[in-house]
Design a protein around this motif. Structure first.
Motif, PDB file in Angstrom:
ATOM      1  N   PHE A 147     -11.331 -38.110  -5.200  1.00 25.75           N
ATOM      2  CA  PHE A 147     -10.460 -37.469  -6.177  1.00 25.75           C
ATOM      3  C   PHE A 147     -10.260 -36.002  -5.810  1.00 25.75           C
ATOM      4  N   HIS A 148      -9.116 -35.441  -6.231  1.00 24.82           N
ATOM      5  CA  HIS A 148      -8.723 -34.085  -5.874  1.00 24.82           C
ATOM      6  C   HIS A 148      -8.116 -33.355  -7.060  1.00 24.82           C
ATOM      7  N   LEU A 149      -8.471 -32.101  -7.201  1.00 20.13           N
ATOM      8  CA  LEU A 149      -7.821 -31.172  -8.119  1.00 20.13           C
ATOM      9  C   LEU A 149      -7.567 -29.901  -7.309  1.00 20.13           C
ATOM     10  N   PHE A 150      -6.317 -29.643  -6.991  1.00 19.16           N
ATOM     11  CA  PHE A 150      -5.934 -28.490  -6.183  1.00 19.16           C
ATOM     12  C   PHE A 150      -5.349 -27.396  -7.078  1.00 19.16           C
TER      13      PHE A 150
ATOM     14  N   HIS B  51     -17.648 -32.534  -3.299  1.00 24.38           N
ATOM     15  CA  HIS B  51     -17.410 -31.663  -2.154  1.00 24.38           C
ATOM     16  C   HIS B  51     -17.645 -30.221  -2.603  1.00 24.38           C
ATOM     17  N   GLU B  52     -17.678 -29.326  -1.641  1.00 25.52           N
ATOM     18  CA  GLU B  52     -17.805 -27.907  -1.987  1.00 25.52           C
ATOM     19  C   GLU B  52     -16.630 -27.504  -2.863  1.00 25.52           C
ATOM     20  N   GLN B  53     -16.910 -26.763  -3.927  1.00 30.02           N
ATOM     21  CA  GLN B  53     -15.874 -26.395  -4.890  1.00 30.02           C
ATOM     22  C   GLN B  53     -15.521 -24.921  -4.783  1.00 30.02           C
ATOM     23  N   THR B  54     -14.276 -24.620  -5.082  1.00 31.93           N
ATOM     24  CA  THR B  54     -13.814 -23.248  -5.224  1.00 31.93           C
ATOM     25  C   THR B  54     -13.296 -23.113  -6.643  1.00 31.93           C
TER      26      THR B  54
ATOM     27  N   GLU C 186      -6.959 -18.878  -8.207  1.00 32.00           N
ATOM     28  CA  GLU C 186      -5.908 -18.865  -7.170  1.00 32.00           C
ATOM     29  C   GLU C 186      -6.189 -19.874  -6.057  1.00 32.00           C
ATOM     30  N   ARG C 187      -7.443 -20.213  -5.858  1.00 29.20           N
ATOM     31  CA  ARG C 187      -7.817 -21.149  -4.789  1.00 29.20           C
ATOM     32  C   ARG C 187      -8.596 -22.336  -5.337  1.00 29.20           C
ATOM     33  N   PHE C 188      -8.418 -22.624  -6.610  1.00 28.59           N
ATOM     34  CA  PHE C 188      -9.167 -23.674  -7.295  1.00 28.59           C
ATOM     35  C   PHE C 188      -9.088 -24.979  -6.525  1.00 28.59           C
ATOM     36  N   ASN C 189     -10.236 -25.585  -6.298  1.00 22.59           N
ATOM     37  CA  ASN C 189     -10.286 -26.824  -5.547  1.00 22.59           C
ATOM     38  C   ASN C 189     -11.536 -27.591  -5.979  1.00 22.59           C
ATOM     39  N   VAL C 190     -11.339 -28.738  -6.572  1.00 28.60           N
ATOM     40  CA  VAL C 190     -12.449 -29.623  -6.917  1.00 28.60           C
ATOM     41  C   VAL C 190     -12.107 -30.993  -6.354  1.00 28.60           C
ATOM     42  N   GLN C 191     -13.010 -31.528  -5.569  1.00 25.20           N
ATOM     43  CA  GLN C 191     -12.814 -32.876  -5.075  1.00 25.20           C
ATOM     44  C   GLN C 191     -14.168 -33.499  -4.788  1.00 25.20           C
TER      45      GLN C 191
END
Length: 159
Positions: free
Chosen positions: A95-98, A131-134, A138-143
């Protein structure tokens, strides 16, 4: 993608199409330019359409691995709506949240879809690997990766 359909080995084929919640021969990609650097046109099909094309309608799939960069949410809903989900023995979901995709206002709906797998469709999660999260906006990333097994195949109802 960019490769034609071909047979890899006696029992293994590659088809130049992507899994989607709708059918089209003209999907413009990328949405966000995260992985694809130049615009491409992709052929997309639902799982129902792919199974029909291959002559597998109504048959169970042992393992479906889905890693489609944010599009998994709509495909997941499509699998539930069409009944294809009940024909998956194991479901491996990345799963991805960009930052801009899918939109943040959809997050509650996405969470509900994710929990429906366990609560309504009786899938048991047997592995979760974030995975590693940000978490900077501005660079939000959850997967992450979640692996599920369909309990209906493990514990079929008795006759």
């Amino acid at each position: 993608m960019g490769k034609p359909d071909y047979q890899r080995s006696k029992n293994s084929w590659f088809y130049n199409l992507g899994l989607s919640s709708y059918n089209t021969d003209k999907h413009r990609a990328p949405v966000d330019g995260l992985y694809v650097k130049k615009t491409q046109i992709w052929k997309l099909r639902t799982l129902t359409s792919i199974k029909k094309m291959l002559g597998h309608t109504g048959k169970a799939i042992d393992v479906l691995k889905m890693d489609i960069e944010g599009f998994e949410w709509k495909v997941l809903d499509n699998l539930m709506e069409t009944g294809e989900l009940k024909l998956l023995r194991q479901f491996l979901l990345e799963f991805h949240l960009f930052p801009r995709f899918p939109p943040m206002h959809d997050y509650v709906k996405l969470y509900k879809s994710y929990t429906k797998l366990r609560e309504e469709h009786r899938f048991l999660e047997f592995s979760v690997s974030p995975h590693e999260q940000t978490l900077v906006k501005e660079r939000f990333n959850v997967q992450g990766d979640s692996q599920f097994v369909n309990s209906l195949f493990l514990y079929p109802s008795s006759p």
